[in-house]
Write a protein that holds these residues in place. Structure first.
Motif, mmCIF file in Angstrom:
data_model
loop_
_atom_site.group_PDB
_atom_site.id
_atom_site.type_symbol
_atom_site.label_atom_id
_atom_site.label_comp_id
_atom_site.label_asym_id
_atom_site.label_seq_id
_atom_site.Cartn_x
_atom_site.Cartn_y
_atom_site.Cartn_z
ATOM 1 N N PRO A 137 44.671 -25.602 -99.318
ATOM 2 C CA PRO A 137 43.500 -26.482 -99.803
ATOM 3 C C PRO A 137 43.396 -27.728 -99.199
ATOM 4 N N ASP A 138 44.347 -28.571 -98.907
ATOM 5 C CA ASP A 138 44.334 -29.753 -98.122
ATOM 6 C C ASP A 138 44.012 -29.421 -96.716
ATOM 7 N N GLU A 139 44.364 -28.349 -96.130
ATOM 8 C CA GLU A 139 43.894 -28.143 -94.676
ATOM 9 C C GLU A 139 42.347 -27.657 -94.749
ATOM 10 N N LEU A 140 42.078 -27.158 -95.547
ATOM 11 C CA LEU A 140 40.624 -26.693 -95.529
ATOM 12 C C LEU A 140 39.747 -27.500 -95.747
ATOM 13 N N ASP A 141 40.261 -28.649 -96.743
ATOM 14 C CA ASP A 141 39.462 -30.011 -96.706
ATOM 15 C C ASP A 141 39.293 -30.789 -95.509
ATOM 16 N N LEU A 142 40.435 -30.820 -94.986
ATOM 17 C CA LEU A 142 40.447 -31.443 -93.618
ATOM 18 C C LEU A 142 39.626 -30.770 -92.413
ATOM 19 N N LEU A 143 39.437 -29.594 -92.510
ATOM 20 C CA LEU A 143 38.790 -28.667 -91.582
ATOM 21 C C LEU A 143 37.363 -29.179 -92.049
ATOM 22 N N GLY A 144 37.171 -29.505 -93.275
ATOM 23 C CA GLY A 144 35.633 -29.807 -93.430
ATOM 24 C C GLY A 144 35.244 -31.321 -92.935
ATOM 25 N N VAL A 145 36.136 -32.060 -92.969
ATOM 26 C CA VAL A 145 35.938 -33.465 -92.155
ATOM 27 C C VAL A 145 35.975 -33.317 -90.840
ATOM 28 N N TRP A 146 36.439 -32.481 -90.359
ATOM 29 C CA TRP A 146 36.442 -32.297 -89.007
ATOM 30 C C TRP A 146 35.050 -31.724 -88.418
ATOM 31 N N LEU A 147 34.577 -30.857 -89.089
ATOM 32 C CA LEU A 147 33.457 -30.194 -88.856
ATOM 33 C C LEU A 147 32.171 -31.227 -88.981
ATOM 34 N N ASP A 148 32.381 -31.892 -90.090
ATOM 35 C CA ASP A 148 31.243 -32.971 -90.162
ATOM 36 C C ASP A 148 31.104 -33.875 -89.200
ATOM 37 N N LYS A 149 32.452 -34.296 -88.588
ATOM 38 C CA LYS A 149 32.495 -35.335 -87.430
ATOM 39 C C LYS A 149 32.035 -34.659 -86.270
ATOM 40 N N LEU A 150 32.229 -33.592 -85.740
ATOM 41 C CA LEU A 150 32.077 -32.608 -84.785
ATOM 42 C C LEU A 150 30.496 -32.632 -84.733
ATOM 43 N N LYS A 151 30.030 -32.187 -85.834
ATOM 44 C CA LYS A 151 28.674 -31.901 -85.762
ATOM 45 C C LYS A 151 27.860 -33.264 -85.586
ATOM 46 N N LYS A 152 28.330 -34.477 -86.048
ATOM 47 C CA LYS A 152 27.648 -35.844 -85.523
ATOM 48 C C LYS A 152 27.440 -35.776 -84.415
ATOM 49 N N ASP A 153 28.365 -35.407 -83.454
ATOM 50 C CA ASP A 153 28.401 -35.450 -81.986
ATOM 51 C C ASP A 153 27.876 -34.017 -81.351
ATOM 52 N N ASN A 154 27.152 -33.266 -82.203
ATOM 53 C CA ASN A 154 26.428 -32.028 -81.813
ATOM 54 C C ASN A 154 27.117 -31.188 -81.365
ATOM 55 N N ILE A 155 28.516 -31.001 -81.740
ATOM 56 C CA ILE A 155 29.360 -29.953 -81.393
ATOM 57 C C ILE A 155 29.630 -28.906 -82.584
ATOM 58 N N GLU A 156 29.136 -27.690 -82.224
ATOM 59 C CA GLU A 156 29.290 -26.607 -83.121
ATOM 60 C C GLU A 156 30.353 -25.876 -83.035
ATOM 61 N N VAL A 157 31.201 -25.643 -84.169
ATOM 62 C CA VAL A 157 32.390 -24.938 -84.066
ATOM 63 C C VAL A 157 32.368 -23.877 -85.292
ATOM 64 N N GLN A 158 32.646 -22.715 -84.936
ATOM 65 C CA GLN A 158 32.668 -21.743 -85.908
ATOM 66 C C GLN A 158 33.851 -21.877 -86.746
ATOM 67 N N PRO A 159 33.958 -22.332 -88.194
ATOM 68 C CA PRO A 159 35.200 -22.245 -88.884
ATOM 69 C C PRO A 159 35.507 -20.729 -89.445
ATOM 70 N N VAL A 160 36.859 -20.282 -89.239
ATOM 71 C CA VAL A 160 37.173 -18.743 -89.788
ATOM 72 C C VAL A 160 38.377 -19.071 -90.422
#
Lengths: 106, 279
Positions: free
Chosen positions: B145-168
């Protein structure tokens, strides 16, 4: 909310536990409360039957809440993890002491 | 006043005029004495030929003026090409030094699994986009759960820089993590995380492909209460479905994003360089 109760048939698992964010946070909170109480009575290994009496005398409420709010497998995992974390921190401390002594000798 | 100015503006012209004059003078000096002429049998001038000063000065004009421009031009182009190639070489060297020896055999193979909606999920779903793959299980006590929350933060930050990453999110616990369980579980986390499960053997196979420690016993009942040991890494995959980087527990909210962005930038630069090859 649809939840498939995994543990309903199992005798040794916690029926109250639902694996969602709210329940997980509740579990972690009661775990921290329980471990804080163990810190007060200097008990590291709560799995050791020798400590059972002491825990029952001082941390009965915390233990009860912990057992209620977490899945049984998690309870064992957290208790073991407390032991491992303590040993690791001890090893770290010893290494640090050794390093300091070596520095003094140098 | 005007003279001073013109000499200021066109110094080269004046230099050339002076050079021309001095050469003409020196040639006159040479040719004016017949005694000298006979002592230089290897002179390039035809014997008895006329002094062709006009031709000489025309040659000189070409060799000093245009030749300098030509030289600068050729040199400049050469320098540009050299610098360009050097930059490419440096980039390549940097990438190779980071890769170490050989490419690790992680992922990249075929697999047939199903996502949390019950649709097929295979290596084809990794093509055409960057992916971050995480292995875990829904009944994980604290780390997942910790790591998945971290993944969420990463995805938001990447999206701000227009980088789309598919999380699996691939489960290591197929006995309990059926599609509907994963769907419910992942609803607690960042939107768009794809939950993936499958048959026991297929999950075992993909864990082997990604070098994930897999200890799930085969004959557990879904209603049993047990934990699954698994290694904790995020696998960054490129749009060809090939492994790029494994991100471990040492990465936090910032360092993980920086690492991912670095990797993606390097990948894109290498990709551009490959396409740019024109020779």
């Amino acid at each position: 909310m649809v939840w498939i109760p995994f543990f309903s048939n199992s005798s040794d698992s916690n029926k109250d536990f639902e694996n969602n964010r709210k329940q997980r946070e509740l579990c972690w909170e009661s775990r921290d409360d329980f471990f804080n109480c163990l810190d007060k009575i200097n008990v590291i290994n709560s799995l050791d039957p020798k400590n059972e009496k002491l825990i029952n005398q001082n941390c009965k409420d915390e233990s009860k809440k912990f057992n209620k709010n977490c899945a049984t497998s998690w309870i064992n995992y957290f208790k073991q993890k407390r032991l491992i974390d303590f040993r690791n921190s001890q090893i770290d401390r010893e290494l640090e002491l050794k390093r300091q002594q070596e520095q003094i000798q140098d | 006043m005007i003279n001073v100015r013109s000499s200021f503006v066109r110094p080269r012209m004046i230099d050339q005029e002076i050079m021309k004059l001095s050469l003409v003078q020196s040639q006159r000096l040479f040719t004016s004495s017949p005694a000298r002429k006979s002592t230089k049998p290897l002179s390039r001038k035809p014997i008895g030929g006329n002094d062709d000063n006009n031709l000489r000065s025309a040659n000189l004009e070409f060799s000093s003026g245009k030749a300098i421009i030509l030289c600068v031009l050729v040199g400049g182009i050469g320098y540009y090409i050299f610098q360009n190639e050097k930059h490419k070489m440096d980039l390549k060297r940097e990438q190779e030094s980071k890769k170490g020896y050989g490419k690790p055999q992680i992922g990249g193979g075929r697999f047939t699994l199903i996502d949390h909606n019950g649709n097929p999920f295979s290596e084809q779903n990794l093509l055409g986009k960057f992916s971050l793959i995480y292995f875990g299980f829904s009944h994980c006590p604290d780390i997942c759960p910790d790591e998945l929350d971290l993944l969420g933060v990463w995805l938001d930050k990447l999206k701000k820089d227009n980088i789309e990453v598919q999380p699996v999110f691939i489960t290591c616990d197929p006995a309990r993590d059926k599609p509907e369980v994963l769907k419910e579980y992942l609803s607690d986390f960042h939107d768009g995380i794809i939950g993936v499960t499958g048959e026991y053997d297929d999950i075992k196979n993909i864990c082997k492909q990604y070098r994930v420690y897999f200890s799930t016993p085969q004959n557990v009942r879904p209603d049993q209460d047990y934990l699954v040991d698994h290694s904790i890494f995020f696998y960054l995959m490129d749009p060809q479905g090939q492994f790029m980087e494994a991100l471990g527990r040492n990465h936090d909210e910032n360092s993980g994003v920086i690492r991912i962005k670095d990797q993606i930038r390097q990948y894109k630069e290498a990709d551009n360089n490959d396409n740019k090859k024109w020779f």
